[in-house]
Motif scaffolding. Structure first.
Motif: not given
Length: 148
Positions: A76-82, A84-104
């Motif tokens: 379903k289009e709704e499931i697909l959208d959710h 894809v949004q989850w995967l985009k969010s996961k990528m942003r979180i991973e980038e934030f975590q990389r930055s946080e590890r470096e700052a730490t």
């Protein structure tokens, strides 16, 4: 000040001198390590690593599930959208975590120099223009050495 985080410096005394073993900024991992050290666990840091690996594996399995779900031909289009949004969010979180590890890592290096100059400081603040960081020193138990 806008933010206060905590960085725990994990140290072990070797030959009378503290050695920086690791740095941790996750509050749950800090609590787990502190509890394990308090209970006299000789593998306290390894326990944190095992829990971290287990969490990573769970997140990877869920990510694989979402990826497999959204690649199905009749989703379903709704499931697909959710998904894809989850995967985009996961990528942003991973980038934030990389930055946080470096700052730490950078903060820990500076804090360890401060601690090395004054080993009595086991809980102190480092402050900058927009944030402050609580530094906690967690000393690992001495390893038991076998003789004979």
């Amino acid at each position: 000040m806008s933010r206060t985080g905590t960085v725990a410096l994990v140290v072990r005394v070797e030959g009378g001198c503290p050695v920086l073993v690791d740095q941790i900024s996750d509050d749950h991992e800090i609590e787990q390590l502190e509890r394990s050290i308090g209970e006299g666990e000789l593998c306290a840091l390894e326990d944190v690593y095992v829990a971290r690996d287990q969490q990573f594996e769970e997140e990877e399995r869920f990510g694989d599930f979402v990826e497999a779900l959204i690649t199905q031909p009749f989703v379903k289009e709704e499931i697909l959208d959710h998904g894809v949004q989850w995967l985009k969010s996961k990528m942003r979180i991973e980038e934030f975590q990389r930055s946080e590890r470096e700052a730490t890592r950078v903060i820990a290096q500076h804090a360890f120099r401060v601690y090395s100059e004054n080993p009595g400081l086991t809980d102190f603040l480092l402050s900058g223009a927009h944030a402050q960081v609580r530094i906690r020193i967690l000393e690992l138990p001495r390893e038991l050495r076998r003789t004979g």
